[in-house]
Scaffold this motif. Structure first.
Motif, PDB file in Angstrom:
ATOM      1  N   PHE A   1      29.590  24.981 -59.026  1.00 17.85           N
ATOM      2  CA  PHE A   1      29.668  23.710 -58.639  1.00 17.85           C
ATOM      3  C   PHE A   1      30.131  23.870 -57.001  1.00 17.85           C
ATOM      4  O   PHE A   1      29.840  22.932 -56.742  1.00 17.85           O
ATOM      5  N   LEU A   2      31.393  24.648 -57.318  1.00 14.12           N
ATOM      6  CA  LEU A   2      32.442  24.995 -55.812  1.00 14.12           C
ATOM      7  C   LEU A   2      31.126  24.992 -54.882  1.00 14.12           C
ATOM      8  O   LEU A   2      31.647  24.773 -53.610  1.00 14.12           O
ATOM      9  N   SER A   3      30.399  26.025 -54.910  1.00 21.14           N
ATOM     10  CA  SER A   3      29.475  26.320 -54.014  1.00 21.14           C
ATOM     11  C   SER A   3      28.699  25.798 -53.477  1.00 21.14           C
ATOM     12  O   SER A   3      28.333  24.948 -52.765  1.00 21.14           O
ATOM     13  N   SER A   4      28.027  24.122 -54.520  1.00 18.13           N
ATOM     14  CA  SER A   4      27.328  23.507 -54.569  1.00 18.13           C
ATOM     15  C   SER A   4      27.961  22.307 -53.200  1.00 18.13           C
ATOM     16  O   SER A   4      27.684  22.015 -51.903  1.00 18.13           O
ATOM     17  N   LEU A   5      29.348  22.485 -54.058  1.00 11.06           N
ATOM     18  CA  LEU A   5      30.146  21.360 -53.042  1.00 11.06           C
ATOM     19  C   LEU A   5      30.519  22.160 -51.895  1.00 11.06           C
ATOM     20  O   LEU A   5      30.439  21.668 -50.942  1.00 11.06           O
ATOM     21  N   TYR A   6      30.822  23.289 -51.570  1.00 12.66           N
ATOM     22  CA  TYR A   6      31.035  23.356 -50.833  1.00 12.66           C
ATOM     23  C   TYR A   6      30.066  23.572 -48.987  1.00 12.66           C
ATOM     24  O   TYR A   6      30.663  23.815 -47.681  1.00 12.66           O
ATOM     25  N   PHE A   7      28.765  24.025 -49.854  1.00 12.33           N
ATOM     26  CA  PHE A   7      27.214  24.377 -48.649  1.00 12.33           C
ATOM     27  C   PHE A   7      27.115  22.577 -48.599  1.00 12.33           C
ATOM     28  O   PHE A   7      26.399  22.667 -47.034  1.00 12.33           O
ATOM     29  N   ASN A   8      27.104  21.586 -49.523  1.00 11.99           N
ATOM     30  CA  ASN A   8      26.373  20.573 -48.805  1.00 11.99           C
ATOM     31  C   ASN A   8      26.982  19.451 -48.694  1.00 11.99           C
ATOM     32  O   ASN A   8      26.868  18.443 -48.718  1.00 11.99           O
ATOM     33  N   TRP A   9      28.302  19.263 -48.833  1.00 10.77           N
ATOM     34  CA  TRP A   9      29.426  18.059 -48.902  1.00 10.77           C
ATOM     35  C   TRP A   9      29.022  17.830 -47.443  1.00 10.77           C
ATOM     36  O   TRP A   9      28.798  18.768 -46.278  1.00 10.77           O
TER      37      TRP A   9
ATOM     38  N   LYS B   1      23.689  29.920 -55.340  1.00 10.84           N
ATOM     39  CA  LYS B   1      24.533  30.667 -56.497  1.00 10.84           C
ATOM     40  C   LYS B   1      26.171  30.562 -56.554  1.00 10.84           C
ATOM     41  O   LYS B   1      27.239  30.564 -55.491  1.00 10.84           O
ATOM     42  N   PRO B   2      27.186  30.941 -57.431  1.00  9.32           N
ATOM     43  CA  PRO B   2      28.603  31.545 -57.385  1.00  9.32           C
ATOM     44  C   PRO B   2      29.085  32.102 -56.614  1.00  9.32           C
ATOM     45  O   PRO B   2      28.762  32.887 -55.823  1.00  9.32           O
ATOM     46  N   TYR B   3      30.451  31.607 -56.668  1.00  7.28           N
ATOM     47  CA  TYR B   3      30.900  32.009 -55.403  1.00  7.28           C
ATOM     48  C   TYR B   3      30.989  32.071 -54.220  1.00  7.28           C
ATOM     49  O   TYR B   3      31.403  33.137 -52.813  1.00  7.28           O
ATOM     50  N   PHE B   4      29.824  30.793 -53.808  1.00 12.30           N
ATOM     51  CA  PHE B   4      29.808  30.634 -52.329  1.00 12.30           C
ATOM     52  C   PHE B   4      28.759  31.328 -51.667  1.00 12.30           C
ATOM     53  O   PHE B   4      28.988  32.087 -50.389  1.00 12.30           O
TER      54      PHE B   4
ATOM     55  N   ASN C   1      14.522  34.298 -44.332  1.00  8.95           N
ATOM     56  CA  ASN C   1      15.300  34.632 -45.041  1.00  8.95           C
ATOM     57  C   ASN C   1      16.877  35.046 -45.017  1.00  8.95           C
ATOM     58  O   ASN C   1      17.126  35.293 -43.636  1.00  8.95           O
ATOM     59  N   VAL C   2      17.476  33.198 -45.128  1.00  4.61           N
ATOM     60  CA  VAL C   2      18.641  33.163 -44.346  1.00  4.61           C
ATOM     61  C   VAL C   2      19.707  32.883 -45.988  1.00  4.61           C
ATOM     62  O   VAL C   2      19.565  32.029 -46.193  1.00  4.61           O
ATOM     63  N   ASN C   3      20.273  34.006 -45.724  1.00  2.00           N
ATOM     64  CA  ASN C   3      21.532  34.248 -46.515  1.00  2.00           C
ATOM     65  C   ASN C   3      22.953  33.570 -45.972  1.00  2.00           C
ATOM     66  O   ASN C   3      23.052  34.116 -44.962  1.00  2.00           O
ATOM     67  N   GLN C   4      23.665  32.732 -46.829  1.00  2.00           N
ATOM     68  CA  GLN C   4      24.685  32.446 -46.444  1.00  2.00           C
ATOM     69  C   GLN C   4      25.849  33.186 -47.329  1.00  2.00           C
ATOM     70  O   GLN C   4      26.468  32.784 -48.503  1.00  2.00           O
ATOM     71  N   LEU C   5      26.909  33.682 -47.295  1.00  2.00           N
ATOM     72  CA  LEU C   5      28.739  33.803 -47.437  1.00  2.00           C
ATOM     73  C   LEU C   5      29.844  33.443 -47.115  1.00  2.00           C
ATOM     74  O   LEU C   5      29.943  33.680 -45.618  1.00  2.00           O
ATOM     75  N   PHE C   6      30.276  32.431 -47.109  1.00  2.00           N
ATOM     76  CA  PHE C   6      30.792  31.394 -47.204  1.00  2.00           C
ATOM     77  C   PHE C   6      31.005  30.901 -45.251  1.00  2.00           C
ATOM     78  O   PHE C   6      29.505  30.263 -45.720  1.00  2.00           O
TER      79      PHE C   6
END
Length: 413
Positions: free
Chosen positions: A101-109, A160-163, A186-191
Protein backbone atom coordinates in the motif's frame (compact mmCIF):
# COMPACT_ATOMS: atom_id res chain seq x y z
CA UNK A 1 -9.50 -37.12 34.17
CA UNK A 2 -10.83 -34.02 35.90
CA UNK A 3 -9.05 -31.35 37.93
CA UNK A 4 -9.74 -33.10 41.24
CA UNK A 5 -8.17 -36.32 40.00
CA UNK A 6 -5.23 -34.34 38.63
CA UNK A 7 -4.66 -32.72 42.04
CA UNK A 8 -4.57 -36.17 43.62
CA UNK A 9 -2.03 -37.54 41.14
CA UNK A 10 -0.09 -34.30 40.57
CA UNK A 11 2.77 -35.04 43.01
CA UNK A 12 3.39 -38.49 41.57
CA UNK A 13 3.30 -37.05 38.02
CA UNK A 14 5.76 -34.26 38.81
CA UNK A 15 8.16 -36.80 40.34
CA UNK A 16 7.81 -39.09 37.34
CA UNK A 17 6.29 -41.95 39.34
CA UNK A 18 3.06 -42.48 37.40
CA UNK A 19 2.27 -45.37 35.10
CA UNK A 20 2.22 -44.88 31.33
CA UNK A 21 -1.58 -44.92 31.37
CA UNK A 22 -1.76 -42.34 34.12
CA UNK A 23 0.84 -40.16 32.37
CA UNK A 24 -1.20 -40.23 29.16
CA UNK A 25 -4.35 -39.25 31.05
CA UNK A 26 -2.53 -36.35 32.75
CA UNK A 27 -1.12 -35.11 29.43
CA UNK A 28 -4.56 -35.17 27.80
CA UNK A 29 -6.04 -33.29 30.76
CA UNK A 30 -3.31 -30.65 30.64
CA UNK A 31 -3.98 -30.05 26.96
CA UNK A 32 -7.56 -28.99 27.79
CA UNK A 33 -7.22 -27.41 31.26
CA UNK A 34 -5.51 -24.00 31.48
CA UNK A 35 -5.78 -23.94 35.29
CA UNK A 36 -3.82 -27.15 35.75
CA UNK A 37 -1.29 -26.12 33.10
CA UNK A 38 -0.66 -22.98 35.13
CA UNK A 39 0.92 -25.13 37.86
CA UNK A 40 3.55 -26.38 35.46
CA UNK A 41 3.98 -23.00 33.73
CA UNK A 42 4.83 -21.31 37.06
CA UNK A 43 7.54 -23.87 37.71
CA UNK A 44 8.87 -23.43 34.20
CA UNK A 45 8.86 -19.64 34.56
CA UNK A 46 10.83 -19.84 37.79
CA UNK A 47 13.38 -22.12 36.20
CA UNK A 48 13.86 -20.02 33.04
CA UNK A 49 14.02 -16.76 35.02
CA UNK A 50 17.11 -17.93 36.88
CA UNK A 51 18.77 -19.25 33.73
CA UNK A 52 19.28 -22.79 35.10
CA UNK A 53 17.04 -25.75 34.65
CA UNK A 54 18.01 -28.25 37.24
CA UNK A 55 18.98 -26.35 40.34
CA UNK A 56 18.08 -28.49 43.33
CA UNK A 57 16.03 -25.94 45.28
CA UNK A 58 13.79 -25.25 42.27
CA UNK A 59 13.28 -28.95 41.78
CA UNK A 60 12.25 -29.26 45.42
CA UNK A 61 9.94 -26.23 45.27
CA UNK A 62 8.20 -27.44 42.15
CA UNK A 63 8.35 -31.12 42.96
CA UNK A 64 9.97 -31.87 39.58
CA UNK A 65 12.55 -34.51 38.87
CA UNK A 66 15.14 -33.93 36.13
CA UNK A 67 13.41 -36.13 33.57
CA UNK A 68 10.09 -34.37 34.00
CA UNK A 69 11.71 -30.94 33.83
CA UNK A 70 13.29 -31.81 30.52
CA UNK A 71 10.01 -33.03 29.11
CA UNK A 72 8.07 -29.96 30.25
CA UNK A 73 10.77 -27.57 29.06
CA UNK A 74 10.97 -29.26 25.67
CA UNK A 75 7.22 -29.11 25.21
CA UNK A 76 7.14 -25.44 26.22
CA UNK A 77 9.96 -24.57 23.87
CA UNK A 78 8.20 -26.15 20.92
CA UNK A 79 5.01 -24.43 21.93
CA UNK A 80 6.79 -21.07 22.10
CA UNK A 81 8.53 -21.63 18.79
CA UNK A 82 5.27 -22.44 17.03
CA UNK A 83 3.64 -19.40 18.58
CA UNK A 84 6.57 -17.22 17.56
CA UNK A 85 6.50 -18.62 14.00
CA UNK A 86 2.78 -17.97 13.67
CA UNK A 87 3.24 -14.46 15.02
CA UNK A 88 6.08 -13.75 12.59
CA UNK A 89 4.07 -15.06 9.64
CA UNK A 90 1.14 -12.87 10.57
CA UNK A 91 3.48 -9.93 11.07
CA UNK A 92 5.09 -10.50 7.66
CA UNK A 93 1.66 -10.69 6.01
CA UNK A 94 0.60 -7.42 7.64
CA UNK A 95 3.89 -5.74 6.73
CA UNK A 96 3.63 -7.01 3.15
CA UNK A 97 0.12 -5.62 2.73
CA UNK A 98 1.06 -2.35 4.39
CA UNK A 99 4.31 -2.21 2.39
CA UNK A 100 2.48 -2.73 -0.91
CA UNK A 101 0.00 0.00 0.00
CA UNK A 102 2.72 2.46 0.99
CA UNK A 103 4.82 1.57 -2.08
CA UNK A 104 1.87 2.15 -4.39
CA UNK A 105 1.23 5.44 -2.66
CA UNK A 106 4.90 6.42 -2.93
CA UNK A 107 5.23 5.66 -6.66
CA UNK A 108 1.77 6.69 -7.88
CA UNK A 109 0.81 9.69 -5.82
CA UNK A 110 0.41 12.76 -8.01
CA UNK A 111 -0.89 11.28 -11.28
CA UNK A 112 1.24 12.68 -14.11
CA UNK A 113 3.71 14.05 -11.56
CA UNK A 114 4.16 10.72 -9.80
CA UNK A 115 7.55 8.99 -9.65
CA UNK A 116 6.40 5.95 -11.60
CA UNK A 117 4.65 7.92 -14.35
CA UNK A 118 7.60 10.26 -14.87
CA UNK A 119 10.02 7.33 -15.08
CA UNK A 120 7.82 5.44 -17.51
CA UNK A 121 7.24 8.44 -19.75
CA UNK A 122 10.93 9.38 -19.70
CA UNK A 123 11.87 5.84 -20.74
CA UNK A 124 9.23 5.78 -23.49
CA UNK A 125 10.14 9.20 -24.94
CA UNK A 126 13.88 8.56 -24.79
CA UNK A 127 13.44 5.20 -26.53
CA UNK A 128 11.37 6.71 -29.33
CA UNK A 129 13.61 9.77 -29.77
CA UNK A 130 16.91 7.84 -29.93
CA UNK A 131 15.90 4.47 -31.45
CA UNK A 132 14.67 4.90 -35.06
CA UNK A 133 11.38 3.11 -35.75
CA UNK A 134 11.12 1.65 -32.22
CA UNK A 135 8.36 2.47 -29.76
CA UNK A 136 7.68 1.54 -26.14
CA UNK A 137 3.87 1.38 -25.80
CA UNK A 138 2.45 2.40 -22.43
CA UNK A 139 -1.06 2.83 -21.11
CA UNK A 140 -2.06 6.35 -21.98
CA UNK A 141 -3.36 7.46 -18.58
CA UNK A 142 -1.28 7.52 -15.44
CA UNK A 143 -1.93 4.49 -13.24
CA UNK A 144 -4.42 4.46 -10.37
CA UNK A 145 -3.04 5.45 -7.00
CA UNK A 146 -3.10 1.94 -5.60
CA UNK A 147 -2.33 -1.32 -7.38
CA UNK A 148 0.13 -4.18 -7.10
CA UNK A 149 0.41 -5.20 -10.74
CA UNK A 150 -0.76 -3.84 -14.09
CA UNK A 151 -0.32 -5.34 -17.54
CA UNK A 152 -1.07 -4.29 -21.12
CA UNK A 153 0.00 -5.92 -24.38
CA UNK A 154 3.49 -7.33 -23.89
CA UNK A 155 4.30 -4.97 -21.01
CA UNK A 156 3.72 -5.00 -17.26
CA UNK A 157 4.67 -3.20 -14.07
CA UNK A 158 4.57 -4.56 -10.53
CA UNK A 159 4.67 -2.63 -7.27
CA UNK A 160 6.34 -4.63 -4.51
CA UNK A 161 6.57 -3.94 -0.76
CA UNK A 162 9.39 -1.87 0.63
CA UNK A 163 9.26 0.80 -2.12
CA UNK A 164 10.20 -1.28 -5.16
CA UNK A 165 8.65 -0.92 -8.64
CA UNK A 166 9.59 -3.37 -11.39
CA UNK A 167 8.63 -2.52 -14.97
CA UNK A 168 8.97 -4.80 -17.99
CA UNK A 169 8.18 -2.76 -21.11
CA UNK A 170 7.98 -4.10 -24.66
CA UNK A 171 10.11 -2.55 -27.42
CA UNK A 172 8.28 -2.75 -30.73
CA UNK A 173 9.06 -1.79 -34.31
CA UNK A 174 6.92 -1.55 -37.44
CA UNK A 175 7.86 -3.48 -40.56
CA UNK A 176 5.18 -3.21 -43.21
CA UNK A 177 1.80 -2.93 -41.56
CA UNK A 178 2.65 -5.05 -38.54
CA UNK A 179 4.49 -4.35 -35.31
CA UNK A 180 6.76 -6.93 -33.75
CA UNK A 181 8.37 -7.14 -30.32
CA UNK A 182 12.17 -7.00 -30.54
CA UNK A 183 12.83 -7.05 -26.80
CA UNK A 184 11.97 -5.55 -23.43
CA UNK A 185 13.26 -2.69 -21.34
CA UNK A 186 13.38 -3.55 -17.65
CA UNK A 187 13.15 -0.46 -15.44
CA UNK A 188 13.51 -1.23 -11.73
CA UNK A 189 13.04 1.47 -9.12
CA UNK A 190 14.10 1.40 -5.46
CA UNK A 191 12.94 4.64 -3.87
CA UNK A 192 14.38 7.29 -6.23
CA UNK A 193 17.11 5.10 -7.78
CA UNK A 194 16.54 3.72 -11.28
CA UNK A 195 18.24 0.69 -12.84
CA UNK A 196 17.64 -0.40 -16.45
CA UNK A 197 18.42 -3.50 -18.46
CA UNK A 198 17.48 -4.45 -22.01
CA UNK A 199 16.52 -7.99 -22.92
CA UNK A 200 16.41 -8.66 -26.65
CA UNK A 201 14.09 -11.27 -28.14
CA UNK A 202 16.98 -13.26 -29.65
CA UNK A 203 19.58 -12.43 -27.02
CA UNK A 204 20.82 -9.41 -28.98
CA UNK A 205 19.53 -6.99 -31.58
CA UNK A 206 21.40 -5.96 -34.71
CA UNK A 207 20.36 -2.51 -35.93
CA UNK A 208 21.19 -1.38 -39.47
CA UNK A 209 19.53 2.04 -39.76
CA UNK A 210 21.75 5.13 -39.90
CA UNK A 211 21.77 8.68 -41.26
CA UNK A 212 24.07 11.47 -42.42
CA UNK A 213 23.26 15.10 -41.65
CA UNK A 214 23.75 17.51 -44.60
CA UNK A 215 26.56 19.28 -42.71
CA UNK A 216 28.50 16.02 -42.78
CA UNK A 217 28.43 15.66 -46.57
CA UNK A 218 31.34 18.06 -47.14
CA UNK A 219 33.51 15.92 -44.85
CA UNK A 220 32.75 12.64 -46.59
CA UNK A 221 35.20 13.01 -49.46
CA UNK A 222 37.63 10.50 -47.98
CA UNK A 223 35.07 7.74 -47.60
CA UNK A 224 32.45 9.02 -50.04
CA UNK A 225 33.16 6.15 -52.42
CA UNK A 226 32.53 3.58 -49.70
CA UNK A 227 29.25 5.27 -48.74
CA UNK A 228 28.12 5.39 -52.37
CA UNK A 229 28.89 1.69 -52.79
CA UNK A 230 26.94 0.88 -49.63
CA UNK A 231 23.97 2.77 -51.04
CA UNK A 232 24.19 0.86 -54.32
CA UNK A 233 24.25 -2.41 -52.38
CA UNK A 234 21.01 -1.38 -50.66
CA UNK A 235 19.23 -0.62 -53.92
CA UNK A 236 20.51 -3.87 -55.39
CA UNK A 237 19.24 -5.82 -52.37
CA UNK A 238 15.78 -4.28 -52.79
CA UNK A 239 15.86 -5.23 -56.45
CA UNK A 240 16.74 -8.85 -55.65
CA UNK A 241 14.22 -9.30 -52.83
CA UNK A 242 10.99 -10.96 -54.00
CA UNK A 243 7.90 -8.88 -54.58
CA UNK A 244 6.02 -10.53 -51.72
CA UNK A 245 8.17 -8.89 -49.03
CA UNK A 246 8.11 -5.70 -46.97
CA UNK A 247 11.01 -3.87 -45.36
CA UNK A 248 12.11 -0.84 -43.36
CA UNK A 249 14.68 1.60 -44.67
CA UNK A 250 16.45 4.75 -43.45
CA UNK A 251 16.94 7.60 -45.93
CA UNK A 252 19.16 10.66 -45.54
CA UNK A 253 18.44 13.96 -47.34
CA UNK A 254 20.91 16.32 -48.94
CA UNK A 255 19.26 19.25 -47.18
CA UNK A 256 16.84 19.76 -44.30
CA UNK A 257 13.07 19.95 -44.79
CA UNK A 258 9.95 20.57 -42.77
CA UNK A 259 7.65 17.67 -41.96
CA UNK A 260 5.12 19.04 -44.48
CA UNK A 261 7.77 19.08 -47.21
CA UNK A 262 8.84 15.51 -46.44
CA UNK A 263 5.25 14.29 -46.55
CA UNK A 264 4.69 16.03 -49.89
CA UNK A 265 7.94 14.56 -51.24
CA UNK A 266 6.93 10.99 -50.35
CA UNK A 267 3.18 11.30 -50.86
CA UNK A 268 3.18 9.60 -54.27
CA UNK A 269 4.75 6.43 -52.87
CA UNK A 270 2.81 3.60 -51.24
CA UNK A 271 4.70 3.51 -47.95
CA UNK A 272 4.53 4.64 -44.31
CA UNK A 273 6.84 7.16 -42.66
CA UNK A 274 7.56 5.83 -39.17
CA UNK A 275 10.35 8.12 -37.88
CA UNK A 276 11.87 11.53 -38.64
CA UNK A 277 15.56 12.25 -38.03
CA UNK A 278 15.71 15.80 -36.63
CA UNK A 279 18.55 18.30 -36.52
CA UNK A 280 19.38 19.23 -32.92
CA UNK A 281 22.57 21.24 -33.46
CA UNK A 282 24.74 18.47 -32.02
CA UNK A 283 25.23 16.30 -35.12
CA UNK A 284 28.95 15.80 -35.57
CA UNK A 285 29.97 18.05 -32.68
CA UNK A 286 30.88 15.37 -30.14
CA UNK A 287 31.98 12.54 -32.44
CA UNK A 288 33.83 11.75 -35.66
CA UNK A 289 32.12 14.00 -38.20
CA UNK A 290 32.40 11.30 -40.86
CA UNK A 291 30.69 8.56 -38.85
CA UNK A 292 26.97 7.93 -39.51
CA UNK A 293 24.35 8.85 -36.92
CA UNK A 294 22.65 5.76 -35.51
CA UNK A 295 20.77 4.38 -32.54
CA UNK A 296 22.03 5.88 -29.26
CA UNK A 297 24.97 7.35 -31.20
CA UNK A 298 24.01 10.78 -32.45
CA UNK A 299 20.68 10.10 -34.16
CA UNK A 300 17.78 12.03 -32.65
CA UNK A 301 14.24 12.25 -33.92
CA UNK A 302 10.60 11.48 -33.33
CA UNK A 303 8.03 8.93 -34.47
CA UNK A 304 5.43 9.96 -37.02
CA UNK A 305 2.87 10.01 -34.21
CA UNK A 306 3.47 9.08 -30.58
CA UNK A 307 0.84 9.09 -27.86
CA UNK A 308 3.62 9.66 -25.35
CA UNK A 309 4.04 13.19 -26.72
CA UNK A 310 0.45 14.03 -25.83
CA UNK A 311 -1.09 15.23 -22.63
CA UNK A 312 -4.09 13.40 -21.22
CA UNK A 313 -7.31 13.83 -23.21
CA UNK A 314 -5.50 15.59 -26.09
CA UNK A 315 -5.80 14.41 -29.68
CA UNK A 316 -3.97 15.10 -32.91
CA UNK A 317 -4.59 14.02 -36.50
CA UNK A 318 -2.16 13.39 -39.34
CA UNK A 319 -2.91 16.88 -40.63
CA UNK A 320 -2.08 18.72 -37.38
CA UNK A 321 1.62 19.13 -38.09
CA UNK A 322 1.97 22.36 -36.10
CA UNK A 323 0.25 20.82 -33.08
CA UNK A 324 2.42 17.72 -33.35
CA UNK A 325 5.57 19.88 -33.33
CA UNK A 326 4.23 21.71 -30.28
CA UNK A 327 3.77 18.40 -28.47
CA UNK A 328 7.29 17.37 -29.46
CA UNK A 329 8.75 20.49 -27.86
CA UNK A 330 6.68 19.86 -24.74
CA UNK A 331 8.11 16.33 -24.64
CA UNK A 332 11.64 17.64 -25.02
CA UNK A 333 10.99 20.03 -22.13
CA UNK A 334 9.69 17.07 -20.10
CA UNK A 335 12.98 15.24 -20.70
CA UNK A 336 14.97 18.33 -19.71
CA UNK A 337 12.99 18.56 -16.47
CA UNK A 338 13.61 14.85 -15.80
CA UNK A 339 17.20 14.70 -17.03
CA UNK A 340 18.37 12.81 -13.95
CA UNK A 341 16.05 9.93 -14.82
CA UNK A 342 16.89 10.22 -18.53
CA UNK A 343 20.61 9.80 -17.90
CA UNK A 344 19.93 6.56 -16.04
CA UNK A 345 17.64 5.20 -18.76
CA UNK A 346 19.72 6.20 -21.79
CA UNK A 347 21.65 3.29 -23.27
CA UNK A 348 24.31 5.45 -24.86
CA UNK A 349 26.84 7.75 -23.22
CA UNK A 350 24.90 10.00 -20.79
CA UNK A 351 27.42 12.78 -21.45
CA UNK A 352 26.15 12.94 -25.04
CA UNK A 353 22.47 13.35 -24.18
CA UNK A 354 22.78 17.17 -24.22
CA UNK A 355 19.05 17.54 -23.58
CA UNK A 356 19.05 21.26 -22.80
CA UNK A 357 21.20 22.02 -25.85
CA UNK A 358 19.01 19.96 -28.19
CA UNK A 359 15.82 21.45 -26.78
CA UNK A 360 17.03 25.03 -27.13
CA UNK A 361 18.22 24.45 -30.71
CA UNK A 362 14.87 23.00 -31.85
CA UNK A 363 12.99 25.73 -29.99
CA UNK A 364 15.04 28.42 -31.77
CA UNK A 365 15.25 26.81 -35.24
CA UNK A 366 12.08 24.74 -35.48
CA UNK A 367 11.71 21.19 -36.79
CA UNK A 368 14.38 20.39 -39.41
CA UNK A 369 14.17 16.91 -40.92
CA UNK A 370 17.33 15.50 -42.50
CA UNK A 371 16.21 11.87 -42.80
CA UNK A 372 13.33 9.44 -42.34
CA UNK A 373 12.60 5.80 -41.71
CA UNK A 374 10.02 4.40 -44.10
CA UNK A 375 8.44 0.98 -44.43
CA UNK A 376 6.45 -0.68 -47.16
CA UNK A 377 6.67 -3.19 -50.06
CA UNK A 378 10.29 -3.66 -51.13
CA UNK A 379 9.56 -2.81 -54.76
CA UNK A 380 7.91 0.43 -53.66
CA UNK A 381 10.94 1.33 -51.57
CA UNK A 382 13.14 0.65 -54.60
CA UNK A 383 11.44 3.51 -56.44
CA UNK A 384 12.91 5.99 -53.95
CA UNK A 385 16.29 5.75 -55.67
CA UNK A 386 14.91 8.12 -58.29
CA UNK A 387 14.66 10.99 -55.78
CA UNK A 388 17.64 13.33 -56.17
CA UNK A 389 17.29 14.55 -52.58
CA UNK A 390 17.85 11.04 -51.17
CA UNK A 391 21.23 9.48 -50.40
CA UNK A 392 22.82 6.82 -48.17
CA UNK A 393 19.85 4.38 -47.99
CA UNK A 394 20.16 1.83 -45.17
CA UNK A 395 18.08 -1.35 -45.36
CA UNK A 396 16.78 -2.64 -42.04
CA UNK A 397 14.53 -5.60 -41.23
CA UNK A 398 12.72 -7.47 -44.00
CA UNK A 399 9.49 -9.45 -43.56
CA UNK A 400 6.88 -11.38 -45.48
CA UNK A 401 4.15 -9.49 -47.26
CA UNK A 402 1.70 -7.93 -44.83
CA UNK A 403 0.84 -4.75 -46.69
CA UNK A 404 -2.88 -4.89 -46.01
CA UNK A 405 -5.23 -4.45 -43.05
CA UNK A 406 -6.76 -7.69 -41.77
CA UNK A 407 -10.44 -7.59 -40.91
CA UNK A 408 -9.86 -9.42 -37.62
CA UNK A 409 -7.00 -10.24 -35.32
CA UNK A 410 -6.56 -11.38 -31.72
CA UNK A 411 -3.74 -12.00 -29.30
CA UNK A 412 -3.47 -15.04 -27.03
CA UNK A 413 -1.07 -14.88 -24.07
Amino acid sequence: MDCKEFQQIKEKYLKGKVSPGEEKAVEEHLENCPACRQVLDECLAAVEKNGKVFKEEWSEDCGLDEKKQRRILLRARYKNRIGTAVFLLLLMAVLSIAGSFLSSLYFNWGGENSRLYRTQKTAALLTEFTFPNVTMPLTFDSHPNFFSRAGWGHSSVEIKPYFVAMGNYALQKQVGKESKVIGHLNVNQLFSSVLTRRQWADGSYQHYLYFYHPDQLSDLSDNGRYIAEAGEDTWQALDILPEGTVAEMALSFREVYSIDQVKDMLDEFDLDITWYALATGTEGTSRDHREPLSTNDGAWGMPDLSLHMLSQNSTVSDEDIALREEYFLESMKFLVDNEKIARRVYQGNPQKLLLEQRYQYIKDNGIQVYGVVVTGPTKELLKLQNLESVHSPALGDVGLWNWFNRSFSGTIY
